[in-house]
Design an enzyme around this catalytic site. Structure first.
Site, PDB file in Angstrom:
ATOM      1  N   HIS A   1       0.876  -1.182   0.000  1.00 34.29           N
ATOM      2  CA  HIS A   1       0.000   0.000   0.000  1.00 34.29           C
ATOM      3  C   HIS A   1       0.911   1.228   0.000  1.00 34.29           C
ATOM      4  O   HIS A   1       2.031   1.189   0.513  1.00 34.29           O
ATOM      5  CB  HIS A   1      -0.824  -0.056   1.294  1.00 34.29           C
ATOM      6  CG  HIS A   1      -1.869   0.989   1.446  1.00 34.29           C
ATOM      7  ND1 HIS A   1      -1.585   2.285   1.831  1.00 34.29           N
ATOM      8  CD2 HIS A   1      -3.218   0.937   1.300  1.00 34.29           C
ATOM      9  CE1 HIS A   1      -2.719   2.968   1.912  1.00 34.29           C
ATOM     10  NE2 HIS A   1      -3.726   2.183   1.592  1.00 34.29           N
TER      11      HIS A   1
ATOM     12  N   GLN B   1      -4.395  -5.213   7.086  1.00 39.14           N
ATOM     13  CA  GLN B   1      -5.367  -6.131   6.481  1.00 39.14           C
ATOM     14  C   GLN B   1      -5.289  -7.530   7.089  1.00 39.14           C
ATOM     15  O   GLN B   1      -5.966  -8.443   6.610  1.00 39.14           O
ATOM     16  CB  GLN B   1      -5.149  -6.225   4.966  1.00 39.14           C
ATOM     17  CG  GLN B   1      -5.342  -4.922   4.226  1.00 39.14           C
ATOM     18  CD  GLN B   1      -6.779  -4.428   4.215  1.00 39.14           C
ATOM     19  OE1 GLN B   1      -7.719  -5.167   4.537  1.00 39.14           O
ATOM     20  NE2 GLN B   1      -6.975  -3.165   3.873  1.00 39.14           N
TER      21      GLN B   1
ATOM     22  N   LYS C   1     -10.347  -0.619  10.397  1.00 37.46           N
ATOM     23  CA  LYS C   1     -10.472  -1.832   9.565  1.00 37.46           C
ATOM     24  C   LYS C   1     -10.772  -3.044  10.451  1.00 37.46           C
ATOM     25  O   LYS C   1     -10.849  -4.169   9.972  1.00 37.46           O
ATOM     26  CB  LYS C   1      -9.181  -2.057   8.777  1.00 37.46           C
ATOM     27  CG  LYS C   1      -8.899  -0.943   7.762  1.00 37.46           C
ATOM     28  CD  LYS C   1      -7.642  -1.205   6.991  1.00 37.46           C
ATOM     29  CE  LYS C   1      -7.132   0.012   6.264  1.00 37.46           C
ATOM     30  NZ  LYS C   1      -7.983   0.447   5.144  1.00 37.46           N
TER      31      LYS C   1
END
Ligand SMILES: Cc1ncc(COP(=O)(O)O)c(C=O)c1O
Length: 421
Positions: free
Chosen positions: A138, A218, A241
């Site tokens: 990312h 993630q 998240k």
């Protein structure tokens, strides 16, 4: 504070079959209709929704316990401090860190990585030194290092990926050299869902004395993450998240490393003494937390961790994996649809393109059907460039997604094909 055993999901949670419909009811926003359709929320990799338990914990804090932390003797300040420091202990247990001194509250993954870049890398690195990342990162795990390269003259080295979107292990190992001063990598790719073999990659780096930063943004929502088992030096994740609020995240750092690093922002709370000549700095972790912190964010994050561990992270991960497999099988059958990222090990993310339709148009049609997916480069432009696509549509799964959500996704993509046929 000393380590205590990691919290396992309650035996009852582990024994119960996973009931996604029941879990879905914990999330008030999922009762919304979008364009007259039930909401199918498949954008949790960008930001997940929050269960009632998190909203309630935050509201309780704001309603009954809010004041500024650390500096007050009055009851509310002590309540707020207890809530904030209690949240830190909750995060420590979540990550199985040795000590709360290793848990720094930050705004999110981005800020955590920038902290390490500016406080660990910048003072130490120079020309000839290398920072090793992977081609899956990312932008949050690329740009801070580019800035350090500009500031110090060190170089960024990239371990390549193959056509399935997997890091090529031999290429990674070949790039670990005497010049490597830090490895910084994602545990799970946000753009493709690839799960990296981080245990092996960390072991190889540590065997050469190279510290490792893991971007676990993630990973933490989908699998247990244990910093001691991983043996990583730094780890970053974001609350939003993980079913928690925005504006709060965590940098874990090995205590000896954090202790050796200078503060990166100055201000209140991070000092012991201040004169016009000099300041002395607070102990860990407060040395890295200048100014009034995000107390309600930390409270929400702790509640989110309680919620997720209550469901059982392994059970959630297994449920999401079943959805991923089912969606993959069904999407693959749609003519003109290409799945980008077909790694053997994947988590909760499916990125795809549909021939003749720009992903943004696809996203708009899906939205008309009540299906929320993310479209764009997913802050991973080098990944898009590698696959020679400008963008993808990305569906990502979370604890509250159901088989019905997969059915709606597939039907909406088929409808988009008909519209553009
Ligand atoms: C793998 C990864 N790293 C870093 C980030 C940045 O997280 P944040 O915007 O919460 O700082 C994201 C967000 O999408 C991500 O998926």
């Amino acid at each position: 504070m000393n380590a205590s055993p990691r919290t396992a999901p309650t035996p009852a949670a582990a024994a119960r079959p996973y009931d996604a419909e029941r879990v879905r009811r914990d999330f008030p926003i999922l009762t919304r209709t979008i364009n007259g359709r039930p909401l199918t929320y498949l954008d949790s990799a960008a930001s997940s929704q929050r269960p009632e338990a998190v909203l309630r914990a935050m509201n309780d804090y704001e309603t009954h316990s809010h004041s500024n932390v650390h500096r007050g003797v009055h009851t509310l300040s002590q309540d707020a401090t207890a809530a904030f420091e209690g949240a830190r202990e909750r995060v420590r247990r979540f990550l199985n860190a040795h000590s709360t001194r290793e848990i720094v509250f930050v705004r999110g993954t981005t800020e955590a990585i920038n902290l390490v870049a500016q406080s660990y890398a910048r003072p130490r690195f120079g020309p000839g030194d290398e920072i090793l990342i992977t081609a899956l990162e990312h932008h949050a795990n690329i740009v801070p290092w580019l800035m350090v390269c500009e500031q110090t003259g060190c170089s960024l080295v990239v371990a390549p990926i193959n056509g399935r979107g997997e890091v090529i292990l031999e290429e990674y190992l070949a790039r670990l050299s005497a010049r490597t001063r830090l490895v910084a990598m994602a545990q799970v790719s946000n753009a493709l869902g690839t799960v990296l073999p981080v245990q092996e990659m960390i072991a190889a780096a540590r065997a050469r004395g190279v510290p490792v930063l893991l971007d676990a943004a993630q990973a933490v929502p989908h699998q247990p993450v244990d910093v001691r088992a991983l043996d990583c030096d730094f780890l970053a994740f974001s609350g939003h998240k993980l079913y928690g609020p925005t504006g709060i995240g965590v940098l874990y750092g090995r205590e000896a490393l954090l202790a050796s690093m200078p503060p990166w922002q100055g201000g209140g709370d991070m000092i012991l003494t201040v004169s016009f000549e000099r300041a002395t700095y607070n102990e860990l972790p407060w040395k890295f937390e200048a100014g009034t912190p995000n107390m309600v964010g930390a409270v929400g994050l702790a509640a989110a961790i309680d919620y997720l561990e209550g469901l059982g992270i392994e059970a959630v991960g297994a449920h999401e994996h079943a959805l991923l497999q089912s969606a993959t099988r069904q999407l693959e059958e749609i003519p003109g649809l290409t799945i980008i990222g077909t790694a053997a090990e994947k988590a909760a993310v499916i990125s795809f393109t549909l021939e003749g339709i720009h992903p943004h148009d696809l996203g708009t049609i899906l939205d008309a059907e009540g299906v929320a997916v993310r479209t764009g480069h997913h802050c991973a432009m080098p990944v898009m460039e590698f696959f020679r696509v400008p963008a993808t549509a990305r569906a990502s799964f979370a604890c509250y997604n159901t088989r019905e959500d997969v059915t709606r996704l597939v039907a909406a993509v088929q409808r988009a094909r008909e519209v553009f046929a």
